[in-house]
Motif scaffolding. Structure first.
Motif, PDB file in Angstrom:
ATOM      1  N   SER A  68      15.489   6.438   4.934  1.00  0.00           N
ATOM      2  CA  SER A  68      14.467   7.309   4.352  1.00  0.00           C
ATOM      3  C   SER A  68      13.464   6.375   3.688  1.00  0.00           C
ATOM      4  O   SER A  68      13.744   5.182   3.499  1.00  0.00           O
ATOM      5  N   LEU A  69      12.333   6.928   3.304  1.00  0.00           N
ATOM      6  CA  LEU A  69      11.269   6.121   2.729  1.00  0.00           C
ATOM      7  C   LEU A  69      11.753   5.369   1.481  1.00  0.00           C
ATOM      8  O   LEU A  69      11.307   4.265   1.199  1.00  0.00           O
ATOM      9  N   ALA A  70      12.685   5.968   0.728  1.00  0.00           N
ATOM     10  CA  ALA A  70      13.121   5.395  -0.553  1.00  0.00           C
ATOM     11  C   ALA A  70      14.470   4.682  -0.432  1.00  0.00           C
ATOM     12  O   ALA A  70      15.212   4.587  -1.396  1.00  0.00           O
ATOM     13  N   ASP A  71      14.773   4.168   0.752  1.00  0.00           N
ATOM     14  CA  ASP A  71      16.117   3.663   1.014  1.00  0.00           C
ATOM     15  C   ASP A  71      15.997   2.385   1.866  1.00  0.00           C
ATOM     16  O   ASP A  71      15.199   2.336   2.794  1.00  0.00           O
ATOM     17  N   PHE A  72      16.785   1.372   1.565  1.00  0.00           N
ATOM     18  CA  PHE A  72      16.726   0.110   2.315  1.00  0.00           C
ATOM     19  C   PHE A  72      17.584   0.111   3.582  1.00  0.00           C
ATOM     20  O   PHE A  72      17.604  -0.894   4.292  1.00  0.00           O
ATOM     21  N   ASN A 105      10.085   1.783  -3.049  1.00  0.00           N
ATOM     22  CA  ASN A 105       9.763   1.826  -4.479  1.00  0.00           C
ATOM     23  C   ASN A 105       9.053   0.533  -4.900  1.00  0.00           C
ATOM     24  O   ASN A 105       9.318  -0.012  -5.959  1.00  0.00           O
ATOM     25  N   GLY A 106       8.210   0.023  -4.021  1.00  0.00           N
ATOM     26  CA  GLY A 106       7.433  -1.167  -4.350  1.00  0.00           C
ATOM     27  C   GLY A 106       8.142  -2.486  -4.092  1.00  0.00           C
ATOM     28  O   GLY A 106       7.608  -3.546  -4.413  1.00  0.00           O
ATOM     29  N   THR A 107       9.337  -2.431  -3.506  1.00  0.00           N
ATOM     30  CA  THR A 107      10.124  -3.652  -3.332  1.00  0.00           C
ATOM     31  C   THR A 107      10.392  -3.927  -1.851  1.00  0.00           C
ATOM     32  O   THR A 107      10.632  -2.999  -1.079  1.00  0.00           O
ATOM     33  N   TYR A 125       0.847  -1.186   0.000  1.00  0.00           N
ATOM     34  CA  TYR A 125       0.000   0.000   0.000  1.00  0.00           C
ATOM     35  C   TYR A 125       0.889   1.244   0.000  1.00  0.00           C
ATOM     36  O   TYR A 125       2.046   1.194   0.348  1.00  0.00           O
ATOM     37  N   THR A 126       0.287   2.317  -0.432  1.00  0.00           N
ATOM     38  CA  THR A 126       1.019   3.571  -0.485  1.00  0.00           C
ATOM     39  C   THR A 126       0.986   4.187   0.892  1.00  0.00           C
ATOM     40  O   THR A 126      -0.046   4.244   1.524  1.00  0.00           O
ATOM     41  N   CYS A 127       2.105   4.648   1.344  1.00  0.00           N
ATOM     42  CA  CYS A 127       2.156   5.261   2.660  1.00  0.00           C
ATOM     43  C   CYS A 127       1.325   6.542   2.650  1.00  0.00           C
ATOM     44  O   CYS A 127       1.334   7.281   1.682  1.00  0.00           O
ATOM     45  N   ALA A 128       0.616   6.755   3.717  1.00  0.00           N
ATOM     46  CA  ALA A 128      -0.175   7.975   3.831  1.00  0.00           C
ATOM     47  C   ALA A 128       0.749   9.179   3.680  1.00  0.00           C
ATOM     48  O   ALA A 128       1.838   9.210   4.229  1.00  0.00           O
TER      49      ALA A 128
END
Ligand SMILES: *[C@@H]1O[C@H](CO)[C@@H](O)[C@H](O)[C@H]1NC(C)=O
Ligand SMILES: *[C@@H]1O[C@H](CO)[C@@H](O)[C@H](O)[C@H]1NC(C)=O
Ligand SMILES: *[C@@H]1O[C@H](CO)[C@@H](O)[C@H](O)[C@H]1NC(C)=O
Ligand SMILES: *[C@@H]1O[C@H](CO)[C@@H](O)[C@H](O)[C@H]1NC(C)=O
Ligand SMILES: *[C@@H]1O[C@H](CO)[C@@H](O)[C@H](O)[C@H]1NC(C)=O
Length: 345
Positions: A291-295, A328-330, A13-16
């Protein structure tokens, strides 16, 4: 951390889009110390042995306890310690005496929903490097077990129920358990994030001059505390007179567990943000990893500082591989990350 319905983790799901201000950041060096190879491995909690080895609990796919020996060294190695029977997954772990631990388990339905009343409190000893496990108690009144903390110098532990919003005190020697903090606003799930109702999550006792037990409330993204006596009883014994204070609040829709450093700062795993943040006593919050876009620390669930001269300022963080907020969906397998906090002032 665990939610009442783990099924959510299987749905991307997409984060709020929280339109709050962005917390300031001061990113510290991170490195992965170990990563599982199987997808959907959820590492849930962490304790550090006096010899410096890590013990991590697995929530998914099975109720296994692993150790990472010499986590600070190039010769570190991971090993399975034990897989618990009659349990689907493990949650909190705490050291009750040197190399003796108390661990919470739960059973899930086939759709990965925690079964209320299915929780067990286990004992585990690694003394003289011999493994021994035993059942301490069943916790029929607990809906969704989560964090657990020992009261040093006693055989008591305090265990959190994320759904029921209670704190249960168990004597690990006798197996006697009683609710010492009844459900209240600061321990029950908030209404904000209906997808994942989770109240009290991580719980940590701080002895010495402090004498409080601290906990995170996931949905309220806050840390609270109340005074406990040295036997692990709340000052007013579960009555309505218990005084609870909010220590701080983070700008996030969900926080998980946390560690407390010597200076009394909180190192909070902000699971759905894929960040770790430091919360100062004055309420200031700084993102220190991810960050949201970082593993880097994606899907972080709990944290603990090292206990040897090599790593006393290393914060070890365990993860579920971003199952809640895929990068990013992963997603990726769960792991153990080391954050070097030595340069943090
Ligand atoms: C969490 O993410 C939201 C939305 O991107 C952001 O506003 C907030 O500052 C983040 N908080 C932390 C502690 O990472
Ligand atoms: C538990 O899960 C881990 C990670 O997927 C796997 O390696 C291990 O074989 C499993 N153990 C059992 C007893 O199924
Ligand atoms: C398994 O756990 C349940 C609680 O979920 C308990 O009632 C039951 O006695 C346990 N069975 C065994 C064999 O330990
Ligand atoms: C709370 O209850 C425990 C056990 O019943 C007792 O030992 C303790 O003295 C009580 N504390 C207070 C402040 O009433
Ligand atoms: C995710 O996407 C963002 C934006 O395109 C990018 O900056 C970031 O590097 C990506 N993250 C990963 C782990 O690939």
């Amino acid at each position: 951390m665990i939610s009442i319905r783990l099924t959510y983790l299987l749905a991307l799901y997409t984060c709020a889009l929280t339109l709050g201000h962005v917390a300031s950041s001061h990113l510290l060096p991170t490195r992965s110390a170990f990563q599982f190879t199987e997808p959907r491995t959820w590492v849930e909690n962490i304790a550090v042995r006096s010899n410096g080895d890590l013990l991590v609990t697995m929530l998914l796919p099975n109720a296994s306890l692993y150790t990472l020996r010499r986590p600070y060294s190039a010769t570190r190695e991971v090993a399975l310690v034990h897989t618990f029977q009659n349990a689907s997954g493990l949650l909190g772990i705490t050291e009750t005496d040197t190399d003796t631990f108390a661990i919470l388990s739960v059973r899930f339905t086939e759709t990965l929903a925690a079964i209320p009343g299915s929780s067990t409190l286990w004992g585990l000893s690694l003394r003289r490097d011999r493994l021994r496990t035993w059942k301490i108690a069943s916790l029929p009144h607990v809906q969704v077990p989560n964090g657990i903390t020992a009261i040093p110098g006693t055989s008591a532990v305090l265990a959190a129920d994320s759904s029921g919003g209670t704190v249960t005190r168990c004597d690990t020697r006798t197996g006697t358990c009683e609710v010492v903090l009844a459900a209240r606003a600061e321990t029950t799930p908030g209404t904000g994030d209906g997808r994942e109702p989770t109240g009290i999550n991580g719980i940590h006792y701080r002895g010495g001059d402090d004498g409080h037990v601290y906990w995170s409330n996931s949905n309220l993204a806050s840390i609270f505390r109340t005074r406990v006596d040295r036997h692990g009883y709340l000052a007013a014994n579960a009555s309505a007179d218990v005084q609870v204070q909010r220590v701080g609040r983070l700008d996030a829709s969900f926080i998980d567990d946390f560690a407390i450093d010597d200076a009394g700062r909180f190192w909070v795993t902000v699971g759905h943000n894929n960040t770790v943040a430091a919360l100062w006593r004055n309420g200031e919050v700084e993102v220190v990893a991810g960050s949201l876009a970082d593993f880097a620390v994606a899907g972080c669930t709990a944290a603990a500082f090292g206990r040897t001269a090599h790593d006393s300022r290393t914060l070890y963080v365990v993860t579920n591989g971003a199952l809640r907020a895929p990068v990013n969906g992963t997603t990726e397998p769960g792991k153990i990350v080391a954050i070097d906090t030595s340069a943090y002032r």
